[in-house]
Design a protein around this motif. Structure first.
Motif, mmCIF file in Angstrom:
data_model
loop_
_atom_site.group_PDB
_atom_site.id
_atom_site.type_symbol
_atom_site.label_atom_id
_atom_site.label_comp_id
_atom_site.label_asym_id
_atom_site.label_seq_id
_atom_site.Cartn_x
_atom_site.Cartn_y
_atom_site.Cartn_z
ATOM 1 N N MET A 44 -3.104 0.401 -2.509
ATOM 2 C CA MET A 44 -3.954 1.059 -1.524
ATOM 3 C C MET A 44 -3.535 0.657 -0.105
ATOM 4 N N ASN A 47 0.404 1.852 0.594
ATOM 5 C CA ASN A 47 0.580 3.294 0.791
ATOM 6 C C ASN A 47 -0.529 3.913 1.631
ATOM 7 N N LYS A 49 -3.688 4.394 1.062
ATOM 8 C CA LYS A 49 -4.365 5.422 0.272
ATOM 9 C C LYS A 49 -5.775 5.710 0.793
ATOM 10 N N TYR A 50 -6.264 4.891 1.715
ATOM 11 C CA TYR A 50 -7.611 5.090 2.241
ATOM 12 C C TYR A 50 -7.597 6.026 3.443
ATOM 13 N N GLN A 327 -11.190 10.080 1.202
ATOM 14 C CA GLN A 327 -9.921 9.699 0.567
ATOM 15 C C GLN A 327 -10.064 8.386 -0.182
ATOM 16 N N TYR A 331 -9.447 7.884 -4.114
ATOM 17 C CA TYR A 331 -8.469 6.914 -4.617
ATOM 18 C C TYR A 331 -9.112 5.966 -5.630
ATOM 19 N N THR A 335 -8.283 5.452 -9.805
ATOM 20 C CA THR A 335 -7.732 4.222 -10.374
ATOM 21 C C THR A 335 -8.586 3.651 -11.497
#
Ligand code: ZN
Ligand code: ZN
Length: 576
Positions: A44, A47, A49-50, A327, A331, A335
């Protein structure tokens, strides 16, 4: 049915879980979960991812600067500045620098011999055709054969004369000094989703900084020396300058627009975009022609330039990210499934021999419940002359005695039943069995025993169904009903009454209850511990003997109906 559907709306089904109390498995589970959480968090953050992302929109302008001195054959000394070597036109996101040139001076409209490489060689005028041309020729043939040089003759063409004769670029390149030219690249970018604007000339860069900055010292410097650009793309400027080529200047914007981590700076990279191996390529390099026109004594003349050079294509790409709660939720949701890996791994571990085999067996027995389809009725058969139990598929055609067994299992003694039976037997054994009065020999003459019977006591007054046709023996011999143990364990009224009273101390056992109890006694004795979902079948000789002893007052017996061994403690053999 509608009632059941309605009930379905008002109920919730959940999975049944098996909890294993184990320090080893518990700690392994938490270690694996912690590992998965760590990987998820690292992915997270790494990349981002948030964040939600937007792609860059950009515009590029460039300005090349530098002066070079050349000695052109047939022209003389020429000083080239930015206007000369930048070529006649510029594309949107690219700029061109001339590095080599073939000059043909003072061309006029007229007639002259075609260059031999392109035009056909001829001997007489007959070899030439008036008005003919092809895409490679410099002009239109006049139909005359002319001397080109001492040895060769070619067809005369009307064209710009003299025709450009050189085809190969000069080596070394005439403008090799172009490697010291510099280019200023101005790149304005925008991320529309975040309304964010930036340019590669940062607000902190002053005029004096720009006039002195060098890429080797400051990677953000927007002024590039062409020699450095070509070198960073893995090429030699001197070699590339001869035939030209295409170099890509890649500007990457990877921006983090979050307040505490804001960072939005360009990074530059360089690649050669055209074919590098000039000797292996059919049309290597990059060249084009242009001309400068003039009028001398009223006649139009031109100077033709075949320019070889390097085109620099500026390509901008990248993205910007900004924190987005949606987002982050998406994410995290994506997961959650990774935690199933823990369950899969632990289940696999328990199933393999790496872990304790006992625990594995115990776990799988508790976790997996085997259910038989009602169509597949498995019957359990026990012969007095065989230690094993036989599991047989029920058939409606074949006699149960003759069907081949599906599987054979060792009989497990029911220790509880054995002990109870023995303790009940001891005080009763001396008392004469009430069945003495009912020995088969005393009864009326029996019908002959059927062909499948091995003990010669499986008599039946009514017709039997195939799955009822079972003898107490697998091979010829004495019937189990003739043994004294059968009398004492299954038929003994005192024992059966004791069993019934043990269950319900205030009951008054009637014949029907005694009969059912006798069936149960037989099953517990001959089948031992119940095996799976099979249905024990009592041989016809034993059923006959029990019925004889404890008859039903009126009407017939209902015959065999399969009852699972697991539930047989609660039910009788299916007779009413
Ligand atoms: Zn028999
Ligand atoms: Zn028998």
């Amino acid at each position: 049915m509608p009632c059941r559907c309605l009930l379905g709306l008002c109920q919730y089904d959940t999975n049944k879980l098996v909890r294993i109390q184990s320090v080893r498995l518990g700690s392994l589970k938490w270690c694996l979960n912690a590992g998965i959480l760590l990987v998820i968090c690292m992915m997270m953050l790494w990349n981002r991812k948030y964040q939600e992302f937007d792609l860059v929109v950009s515009s590029v302008t460039s300005k090349v600067k530098g002066v070079a001195h050349t000695q052109l054959p047939g022209v003389g000394d020429v000083v080239w500045d930015g206007v000369d070597y930048s070529g006649p036109s510029q594309d949107k996101n690219s700029f061109f620098v001339v590095t080599n040139v073939i000059v043909t001076k003072n061309q006029k409209q007229g007639k002259c011999a075609e260059v031999p490489l392109i035009g056909r060689l001829c001997r007489t005028d007959k070899d030439c055709e008036k008005g003919a041309w092809d895409p490679l020729s410099h002009g239109i043939q006049t139909g005359t054969c002319l001397k080109f040089d001492l040895l060769r003759k070619t067809c005369e063409v009307s064209a710009w004369c003299p025709i450009e004769a050189k085809t190969k670029p000069p080596r070394p390149a005439l403008l090799a000094a172009a490697e010291n030219f510099t280019v200023l690249i101005k790149n304005n970018i925008r991320f529309p989703a975040f309304n964010f604007i930036r340019r590669n000339i940062l607000p902190s860069m002053s005029g004096s900084y720009l006039s002195s900055c060098q890429r080797s010292r400051d990677p953000l410097c927007p002024i590039f020396r062409l020699g450095d650009v070509v070198r960073d793309s893995g090429e030699k400027f001197k070699d590339m300058a001869v035939e030209g080529g295409v170099i890509g200047i890649l500007i990457r914007w990877d921006c983090n627009l979050d307040r505490f981590m804001e960072r939005c700076l360009p990074s530059y990279a360089f690649r050669r975009l055209d074919e590098k191996e000039s000797n292996k390529t059919l049309y290597p390099g990059l060249n084009f022609r242009y001309a400068k026109y003039s009028t001398v004594n009223g006649v139009e003349e031109r100077t033709l330039y075949k320019a070889f050079g390097i085109r620099f294509d500026v390509m901008v790409y990248g993205q910007a990210g900004k924190f987005s709660f949606i987002q982050l939720i998406i994410y995290i949701g994506s997961t959650v499934s990774y935690y199933a890996l823990t369950t899969m791994l632990l289940d696999w571990l328990i199933g393999t021999s790496c872990y304790s085999a006992e625990v594995g067996q115990n776990y799988s027995e508790r976790k997996v419940e085997a259910l038989q389809d009602t169509q597949k009725c498995i019957l359990c058969v026990s012969y007095v002359d065989d230690r094993n139990l036989r599991l047989v598929k029920r058939s409606l055609k074949k006699s149960l005695q003759t069907i081949k067994p599906k599987s054979v299992q060792p009989r497990q003694e029911n220790i509880g039943h054995l002990k109870a039976a023995l303790s009940l037997l001891q005080p009763m054994s001396p008392s004469p069995s009430p069945s003495d009065a009912h020995t088969p020999s005393d009864s009326n003459p029996k019908p002959p025993s059927p062909s499948w019977c091995k003990c010669e006591r499986c008599h039946c007054n009514t017709s039997t169904l195939p799955h009822e046709e079972l003898c107490c023996r697998h091979s010829d011999g004495a019937c189990i009903t003739s043994s004294s143990v059968f009398e004492e364990l299954v038929l003994s009224r005192a024992l059966l009454e004791a069993v019934l009273l043990y269950r319900d101390p205030f009951t008054t056992p009637d014949t029907s209850a005694l009969r059912h109890c006798a069936y149960r006694q037989y099953i517990s004795w001959r089948f031992g511990v119940p095996t799976g979902d099979s249905h024990p079948v009592i041989p016809l000789c034993c059923v006959g003997r029990i019925r004889e002893m404890y008859p039903k007052p009126h009407g017939a017996f209902s015959g065999f109906r399969p009852i699972g061994t697991a539930s047989m403690q609660a039910c009788a053999n299916g007779e009413k």
